[in-house]
Enzyme design. Sequence first.
Site, PDB file in Angstrom:
ATOM      1  N   GLU A  87      46.690  39.588  36.136  1.00  0.00           N
ATOM      2  CA  GLU A  87      46.976  38.158  36.156  1.00  0.00           C
ATOM      3  C   GLU A  87      47.837  37.800  37.367  1.00  0.00           C
ATOM      4  O   GLU A  87      47.790  36.661  37.852  1.00  0.00           O
ATOM      5  CB  GLU A  87      47.685  37.740  34.861  1.00  0.00           C
ATOM      6  CG  GLU A  87      47.646  36.239  34.603  1.00  0.00           C
ATOM      7  CD  GLU A  87      48.043  35.875  33.180  1.00  0.00           C
ATOM      8  OE1 GLU A  87      47.170  35.900  32.292  1.00  0.00           O
ATOM      9  OE2 GLU A  87      49.229  35.585  32.942  1.00  0.00           O
TER      10      GLU A  87
ATOM     11  N   LYS B 273      40.825  27.329  29.488  1.00  0.00           N
ATOM     12  CA  LYS B 273      41.421  26.488  28.446  1.00  0.00           C
ATOM     13  C   LYS B 273      40.897  25.060  28.535  1.00  0.00           C
ATOM     14  O   LYS B 273      40.579  24.425  27.518  1.00  0.00           O
ATOM     15  CB  LYS B 273      42.950  26.474  28.587  1.00  0.00           C
ATOM     16  CG  LYS B 273      43.638  27.801  28.306  1.00  0.00           C
ATOM     17  CD  LYS B 273      45.136  27.652  28.498  1.00  0.00           C
ATOM     18  CE  LYS B 273      45.870  28.949  28.262  1.00  0.00           C
ATOM     19  NZ  LYS B 273      47.334  28.802  28.498  1.00  0.00           N
TER      20      LYS B 273
ATOM     21  N   HIS C 167      38.800  62.882  25.571  1.00  0.00           N
ATOM     22  CA  HIS C 167      37.610  63.087  24.747  1.00  0.00           C
ATOM     23  C   HIS C 167      36.689  61.880  24.782  1.00  0.00           C
ATOM     24  O   HIS C 167      35.804  61.752  23.925  1.00  0.00           O
ATOM     25  CB  HIS C 167      38.037  63.403  23.310  1.00  0.00           C
ATOM     26  CG  HIS C 167      38.804  64.673  23.188  1.00  0.00           C
ATOM     27  ND1 HIS C 167      38.201  65.891  22.966  1.00  0.00           N
ATOM     28  CD2 HIS C 167      40.125  64.930  23.306  1.00  0.00           C
ATOM     29  CE1 HIS C 167      39.127  66.844  22.919  1.00  0.00           C
ATOM     30  NE2 HIS C 167      40.302  66.281  23.130  1.00  0.00           N
TER      31      HIS C 167
ATOM     32  N   GLY D 256      55.437  33.935  32.015  1.00  0.00           N
ATOM     33  CA  GLY D 256      55.075  34.515  30.730  1.00  0.00           C
ATOM     34  C   GLY D 256      55.016  36.031  30.733  1.00  0.00           C
ATOM     35  O   GLY D 256      55.551  36.692  29.845  1.00  0.00           O
ATOM     36  N   ARG D 257      54.365  36.624  31.738  1.00  0.00           N
ATOM     37  CA  ARG D 257      54.211  38.080  31.762  1.00  0.00           C
ATOM     38  C   ARG D 257      55.481  38.800  32.216  1.00  0.00           C
ATOM     39  O   ARG D 257      55.514  40.023  32.259  1.00  0.00           O
ATOM     40  CB  ARG D 257      53.015  38.459  32.622  1.00  0.00           C
ATOM     41  CG  ARG D 257      53.015  37.869  34.017  1.00  0.00           C
ATOM     42  CD  ARG D 257      51.639  38.024  34.669  1.00  0.00           C
ATOM     43  NE  ARG D 257      51.539  37.356  35.952  1.00  0.00           N
ATOM     44  CZ  ARG D 257      51.261  36.079  36.122  1.00  0.00           C
ATOM     45  NH1 ARG D 257      51.092  35.308  35.069  1.00  0.00           N
ATOM     46  NH2 ARG D 257      51.160  35.551  37.330  1.00  0.00           N
TER      47      ARG D 257
ATOM     48  N   LYS E  74      55.960  28.602  25.186  1.00  0.00           N
ATOM     49  CA  LYS E  74      56.871  27.858  26.064  1.00  0.00           C
ATOM     50  C   LYS E  74      56.670  26.356  25.919  1.00  0.00           C
ATOM     51  O   LYS E  74      57.630  25.599  25.795  1.00  0.00           O
ATOM     52  CB  LYS E  74      56.673  28.275  27.525  1.00  0.00           C
ATOM     53  CG  LYS E  74      57.621  27.571  28.486  1.00  0.00           C
ATOM     54  CD  LYS E  74      57.327  27.898  29.940  1.00  0.00           C
ATOM     55  CE  LYS E  74      57.664  29.316  30.298  1.00  0.00           C
ATOM     56  NZ  LYS E  74      57.534  29.591  31.744  1.00  0.00           N
TER      57      LYS E  74
ATOM     58  N   GLU F 239      45.992  28.813  20.588  1.00  0.00           N
ATOM     59  CA  GLU F 239      45.911  29.957  19.678  1.00  0.00           C
ATOM     60  C   GLU F 239      47.166  30.056  18.814  1.00  0.00           C
ATOM     61  O   GLU F 239      47.086  30.256  17.589  1.00  0.00           O
ATOM     62  CB  GLU F 239      45.726  31.256  20.471  1.00  0.00           C
ATOM     63  CG  GLU F 239      44.436  31.344  21.268  1.00  0.00           C
ATOM     64  CD  GLU F 239      44.552  30.771  22.670  1.00  0.00           C
ATOM     65  OE1 GLU F 239      43.685  31.056  23.497  1.00  0.00           O
ATOM     66  OE2 GLU F 239      45.527  30.015  22.934  1.00  0.00           O
TER      67      GLU F 239
END
Length: 562
Positions: free
Chosen positions: A375, A528, A406, A289-290, A221, A227
């Site tokens: 979040e 950050k 398992h 964002g999410r 954005k 990253e």
Amino acid sequence: MRPRCLTVMLTPMTTEHAPADLALRALAAHAEDIKPEHLRALFAEHPSRFEDFSLVAGDILLDFSKQRITPETLKLLHALAKARDVEGWRRRMCAGEAINHTENRAALHMALREPLNLPHAAHAPEITREVAQNLTRMWEFCTAVHSGNWHSHGSKAHMTDVVNLGIGGSDLGPRMAVRALAAYQQPDLRVHFVSNMDSADLAPLLARLNPRSTLFIVASKTFGTLETLSNARMARDWIESSLPASLTGKNREDAIARHFVAVSSNLPAAAAFGIPAEQVFAFRDWVGGRFSLWSSVGLSIALAVGFHNFEALLAGAHVMDEHFIHAPAPQNLPLTLALLDIWNVNFIGAASHGIFPYSQSLELFPAYLQQLEMESTGKSVDRQGKPLTLKSCPILWGSSGTNGQHSFFQLLHQGGQPIPCDFILLKHADFPLPGYENHAHLLANGLAQSAALAFGQTAEEARASGIGEDLLPYRTFPGNQPSTTLLLERLTPHTLGQLLALFEHKVFCQSVLWNVNAFDQWGVELGKQMAKRLLPCLNNDPAHRADTLDASTRGLLAALKK
């Protein structure tokens, strides 16, 4: 005096919170009353339990009959929802109010999937117009790529691979959706996702790709995410190194640009990187964002499965939006899921929550929900800036069935901890194999696990099956583990849209019930900021002194640089 439930720490009532406090006290008392009840007894006492504790909306059946609740529990939980004014907060969100008060932003992700011929009265015309324009641009671009009309400089070869460079909401949602809709994958286009700045994420992928037929989506954005930009620079250098040395100046820049588009609201930063404005797909700050896979962040989804299937994803989400907005509280699926979480966390004492989709295509769904829920509601301060008096979000975890059976299901059966679970089943397989019983076995295992967790196995039942007395302690299972089962007819773009919107609205309801802001994430920002301060120390910048850091960080820095 009645003992207080461990996870409910009520403060003295104030006028502002009196109705909610009364509702919470009533729930705490009720929790003590039904604490000795086992799911075996609840089912024996209530033969119509499935009919009374299941709901349907769109293509989703929600069975919550294996939750440790009674009709009185639901009545008290709905009283809490009323006291917290869930309906009022829903109206405020739909009206575009700045319910994200710490950033003074609205949360209008529902506007992204609203039919363009049915504009929501509460949305400003410019929002509807902007959404329509962005969808048109996405359709045009997908058409150009899928038809082979978008190709590299000096080549007529069509793009064969798309790499989405993003992190968090710009990665988890689209990555999960593309994996979930693998049955709808475009036959001649492969879509990849890279999020980690560790070169081990991007470098091996580039080694397998052809730079002449690879397209990158830089999804950020702000166009400043560390990253994402680190990976974008590596990708740009890779593309540039493949160009002939004779290509120089503007021609060289234009050739590089053919391999990049951006999803960002920062046009100047994208231009500085070399991506022209006509190749930037914007999204606004009222899209968190999410909650953003419905926006231009979903460009990778549209490229992977076709724009018509992306539209079906939006349409499915809108079906759940309409249900959430209009369904009465007792029939409202998102509200019901949220209330069950409040019950399990704050009155049953659950600290974690398992997500088990019995579908390999939904293997990334638990990871997607981890961001969406933890979040959003992983907060310890309420909307008034005061410490919460209730525990909020549980730790979410899980994997696809039957793999989890398992590994960690042993803990669920005999670990002695209350761990609510969500089982997600598909009536029909998305990759059917005629002549084989794979899907029937898959469904049988999902149903069996939820039943075994609920009802367990008594010593008498173990003895009757031939288990020796010496093994009885090991072959006895307490059960009483609460779970919810969601049954989908099949996994399609439309039903996936419904499922994702269901959990989005559940999280919103949770945030209201816990009185937290679901749309900020200041804890993410702290890490950050600290990383930016530490980077110069790693690079031996004399202007940044390590002696101001804590002893542990100083010691680790010294070891790294030794």
